[in-house]
Scaffold this active site. Structure first.
Site, short mmCIF file in Angstrom:
data_model
loop_
_atom_site.label_atom_id
_atom_site.label_comp_id
_atom_site.label_asym_id
_atom_site.label_seq_id
_atom_site.Cartn_x
_atom_site.Cartn_y
_atom_site.Cartn_z
N TRP A 186 -14.42 62.65 -20.66
CA TRP A 186 -13.83 62.38 -19.35
C TRP A 186 -13.49 63.71 -18.70
O TRP A 186 -12.89 64.58 -19.34
CB TRP A 186 -12.57 61.53 -19.45
CG TRP A 186 -11.84 61.44 -18.13
CD1 TRP A 186 -12.17 60.64 -17.07
CD2 TRP A 186 -10.70 62.22 -17.71
NE1 TRP A 186 -11.30 60.86 -16.02
CE2 TRP A 186 -10.39 61.82 -16.38
CE3 TRP A 186 -9.92 63.20 -18.31
CZ2 TRP A 186 -9.34 62.38 -15.66
CZ3 TRP A 186 -8.87 63.77 -17.60
CH2 TRP A 186 -8.58 63.35 -16.28
N GLU A 225 -16.49 58.23 -19.47
CA GLU A 225 -15.36 57.53 -18.85
C GLU A 225 -15.19 57.91 -17.39
O GLU A 225 -15.18 59.09 -17.03
CB GLU A 225 -14.08 57.88 -19.63
CG GLU A 225 -12.82 57.26 -19.08
CD GLU A 225 -11.59 57.66 -19.89
OE1 GLU A 225 -10.50 57.17 -19.56
OE2 GLU A 225 -11.72 58.46 -20.84
N LYS A 227 -13.07 57.32 -13.48
CA LYS A 227 -11.72 57.18 -12.97
C LYS A 227 -11.78 57.01 -11.46
O LYS A 227 -12.74 57.46 -10.81
CB LYS A 227 -10.87 58.41 -13.32
CG LYS A 227 -9.38 58.24 -13.04
CD LYS A 227 -8.57 59.38 -13.62
CE LYS A 227 -7.07 59.14 -13.41
NZ LYS A 227 -6.24 60.18 -14.07
N ASP A 258 -11.17 52.50 -19.26
CA ASP A 258 -9.73 52.76 -19.28
C ASP A 258 -9.10 51.80 -18.29
O ASP A 258 -9.45 51.79 -17.10
CB ASP A 258 -9.45 54.21 -18.90
CG ASP A 258 -7.97 54.57 -19.04
OD1 ASP A 258 -7.12 53.87 -18.45
OD2 ASP A 258 -7.67 55.56 -19.72
N HIS A 261 -8.00 53.08 -14.90
CA HIS A 261 -8.92 53.89 -14.10
C HIS A 261 -9.69 53.09 -13.06
O HIS A 261 -10.80 53.47 -12.68
CB HIS A 261 -9.89 54.63 -15.02
CG HIS A 261 -9.28 55.79 -15.72
ND1 HIS A 261 -10.00 56.75 -16.39
CD2 HIS A 261 -7.98 56.15 -15.87
CE1 HIS A 261 -9.19 57.64 -16.91
NE2 HIS A 261 -7.95 57.29 -16.62
N HIS A 285 -9.87 52.10 -23.52
CA HIS A 285 -8.63 52.86 -23.52
C HIS A 285 -7.60 51.95 -22.84
O HIS A 285 -7.58 51.84 -21.61
CB HIS A 285 -8.77 54.17 -22.77
CG HIS A 285 -9.41 55.26 -23.58
ND1 HIS A 285 -9.50 56.57 -23.14
CD2 HIS A 285 -9.95 55.25 -24.82
CE1 HIS A 285 -10.09 57.30 -24.07
NE2 HIS A 285 -10.37 56.52 -25.09
N ASP A 293 -2.82 54.89 -12.06
CA ASP A 293 -3.01 55.19 -13.48
C ASP A 293 -1.75 55.83 -14.06
O ASP A 293 -1.74 57.00 -14.45
CB ASP A 293 -4.21 56.13 -13.65
CG ASP A 293 -4.54 56.39 -15.11
OD1 ASP A 293 -4.24 55.51 -15.95
OD2 ASP A 293 -5.08 57.47 -15.40
N ASP A 295 -0.12 55.07 -16.80
CA ASP A 295 -0.11 55.14 -18.27
C ASP A 295 1.19 54.66 -18.88
O ASP A 295 1.73 55.29 -19.79
CB ASP A 295 -0.44 56.56 -18.74
CG ASP A 295 -1.92 56.88 -18.58
OD1 ASP A 295 -2.74 56.07 -19.05
OD2 ASP A 295 -2.26 57.91 -17.98
N ASP A 325 -4.30 54.41 -24.64
CA ASP A 325 -4.19 55.63 -23.85
C ASP A 325 -3.02 55.52 -22.88
O ASP A 325 -3.19 55.15 -21.72
CB ASP A 325 -5.49 55.91 -23.10
CG ASP A 325 -5.47 57.28 -22.42
OD1 ASP A 325 -4.49 58.01 -22.59
OD2 ASP A 325 -6.45 57.61 -21.73
#
Length: 462
Positions: A186, A225, A227, A258, A261, A285, A293, A295, A325
Site C-alpha cells: 500500500w 491495497e 484507498k 481495508d 478505505h 484489513h 479511515d 481506524d 488494521d
C-alpha cells in the site's frame, strides 16, 4: 465464568442450532482454522524501530496518549504475546518493514535485508505465530506525496528497491515457516488539490509495480491495497480501487480490502463475490471507520457481520486471509487488541452458524417472507454460548473475564516515561494534546527537529 454454566449453555445452543441443521461442533472446528493476522503497529502507534528521523505521515494519524505504548522490540513482543493469550485459537503476526530488528543501526529502507528480520522469524517459530509482511512507504524523508508514482526517478527508484527488498524478506519468512507469507503493498501516493496529471501518475505506478513483481517467488503471496484518500491528500489517490482492481485482475494478484478505505456508505461486503470472480484470493484489513479511515477498534457491527457472512455464503473460506488494521492510542492498547480480535471472531462465528441451507431453500422456492423471518430470528439464537465454549476449549478467559486480566497485566508492567514520572510529582501540570513541555525546556543540548517532525510527535517520543 464457571465452566459448568458455560457447558450447560453450550449444550442448549447446540440443540437449538441442530434444529436448523447447523452442526456447532463442525463450526467450532472451522473456528480453530480461522487465523487472524494481528497487526504489530497497535502496540506502539505505528512508530517502529528505525533509527531515522521522521514522523507519521502518508495521510494517516494516531490519536490519543494512553500510557503504556511499547517503546522497543521487546515491549512490542511482550504486548503481542499477552494479547495472544487472551484470544482463542492460533494466529499470525503482521509486520511492517519499520519494525525490523535493526539493533540501533541506521538502515535506510532501500538497504533492508532478511537478516533484519531473522529474530522475528525465530520469535514466530518459538511462539507459534506465522508472519505476514508490509512494505512501508510513509514516515520517511523521501515519502512526500508520491513514492512509487513519483516523477523524480531517484525517489521512485528508491521506493521500487525498498519494495523489492520487502518481497525478498517475505519470501524468506514464508520459506522459514513453511507457509506463504502474505506481503501487502500500500502506498499513500496522491494529491491534496486538483491535478491535471492523473494518467501520468498512474502510468508511473503501473510501471513501478511491473518492475517490483517481475521476480517470481514460491513462498510469499502479493496483495495490493487501495484507498479513497489520506489526510493532506484529499483530492486524488493514484492507487484507487479502480486502479488496483484492474491491475489485480490483469496480473492475477490478490486484492486487500481495508474496510476503512472506501466511501462511508460503500459496502465492502458486496465486493467479495464480485472480486472473487476475477482475482485468486482476498486479504482483509478489518477496521472500523468513523466517517473516514479513522481506524477505530473493530467491533461486532453490521458492516463487519455482513463482510464475514458474504465470505461464508460465497464458499470462500480458503480464498480469504484475515488481518486487522486499527491503531487506537486513546485506550489500553492490549485491550484494544483483544476487543477487536474477539469481535472479528464473533462475526465469523455468527456467519458460520447461519442456517444457510434452509435460507437458500426458501430463496430457491421464492419464499421471501420465510427467508426474511429466519434471517431475523437467527440473530437472537444463542451464538454467544458457542463463542464462550470456543474460548473455554482454548483455555482463554470467557466473557468479560479478560478485562480484569488486561488491567492486572498493565498494572504489573508499568512503562515509566519522563512524562509519567514528572506527573507523579506534579499531577496538575498543563498538557497540550496529551503531552508536556518541549524537550528544549529541560535539556539545553536537545536539537530541535521541527523541520522533519511535528512538535507533538517529538514531545511524545521524548
Amino acid at each position: 465464568m464457571k465452566e459448568e454454566l458455560v457447558n450447560k449453555a453450550y449444550e442448549i445452543a447446540k440443540e437449538r442450532y441442530a434444529e436448523l441443521g447447523v452442526d456447532t461442533e463442525k463450526v467450532l472446528e472451522q473456528m480453530q482454522d480461522f487465523h487472524l493476522s494481528l497487526h504489530c503497529w497497535q502496540t506502539d502507534d505505528v512508530i517502529g524501530f528505525e533509527n531515522l528521523t521522521g514522523s507519521l505521515s502518508g495521510g494517516i494519524a494516531t490519536t490519543g496518549n494512553y500510557p503504556g505504548r511499547a517503546r522497543n522490540i521487546d515491549e512490542v513482543r511482550a504486548d503481542i504475546i499477552k494479547a495472544k493469550s487472551l484470544i482463542p485459537g492460533t494466529h499470525r503476526l503482521n509486520l511492517h518493514e519499520i519494525y525490523g530488528d535493526f539493533k540501533g543501526e541506521a538502515v535506510d529502507r532501500d538497504q533492508v535485508e532478511p537478516r533484519h528480520f531473522a529474530s522475528w522469524i525465530e520469535w514466530g517459530r518459538e511462539n507459534n505465530m506465522k508472519l505476514d509482511f508490509n512494505s512501508t512507504s510513509f514516515s520517511h524523508p523521501k515519502s512526500g506525496n508520491l513514492s512509487l508514482a513519483n516523477p523524480d526517478k531517484s525517489i521512485r527508484d528508491f521506493w521500487i528497491e525498498h519494495t523489492k527488498r520487502c518481497r525478498a524478506i517475505a519470501e524468506e519468512m514464508g520459506k522459514a515457516q513453511g507457509d506463504a507469507c502474505i506481503m501487502n503493498l500500500w502506498v499513500h501516493d496522491g494529491s491534496k488539490d486538483m491535478t491535471v496529471n492523473k494518467l501520468k501518475y498512474r502510468e508511473l505506478l503501473k510501471d513501478s509495480l511491473d518492475q517490483i513483481f517481475a521476480t517470481k517467488y514460491d513462498n510469499m503471496k502479493d496483495c495490493i491495497e487501495s484507498k479513497v484518500f489520506g489526510i493532506g491528500l484529499e483530492s486524488y489517490t493514484v492507487g484507487s480501487n479502480d486502479f488496483y482492481t484492474s491491475y489485480a485482475a490483469q496480473n492475477n494478484k490478490m486484492i486487500t480490502l481495508d474496510t476503512g478505505h472506501f466511501h462511508p456508505t460503500e459496502s465492502v461486503a458486496d465486493k467479495v463475490s464480485a472480486m472473487l470472480l476475477f482475482v485468486p484470493e482476498l486479504m482483509l484489513h478489518v477496521s472500523r471507520p468513523i466517517r473516514w479511515d479513522s481506524d477505530h477498534v473493530t467491533i461486532m457491527d453490521d458492516p463487519t457481520l455482513d463482510l464475514f457472512s458474504e465470505i461464508v455464503r460465497a464458499g470462500a473460506l480458503n480464498r480469504v486471509h484475515y488481518g486487522l488494521d486499527y491503531f487506537d492510542a486513546s485506550i489500553n492498547r492490549i485491550g484494544a487488541y483483544v476487543v477487536g480480535s474477539r469481535a472479528a471472531q464473533k462475526c465469523m462465528l455468527r456467519a458460520l452458524l447461519e442456517p444457510l441451507a434452509t435460507l437458500r431453500k426458501y430463496e430457491d422456492e421464492g419464499k421471501g417472507f420465510e427467508r426474511l423471518a429466519l434471517l431475523e430470528e437467527e440473530k437472537a439464537l444463542p451464538w454467544n454460548a458457542v463463542y464462550d465454549e470456543f474460548c473455554l476449549r482454548n483455555n482463554v478467559p470467557v466473557g468479560r473475564d479478560f478485562i480484569a486480566d488486561v488491567e492486572q497485566w498493565s498494572k504489573e508492567h508499568p512503562r515509566k516515561t519522563r512524562q509519567s514520572v514528572f506527573l507523579e510529582q506534579w499531577p496538575n501540570a498543563q498538557t497540550g494534546n496529551g503531552v508536556l513541555f518541549c524537550p528544549k525546556n529541560v535539556d539545553t543540548k536537545f536539537r530541535c527537529c521541527i523541520t522533519v517532525k511535528r512538535c507533538n510527535d517529538c514531545r511524545r517520543e521524548f
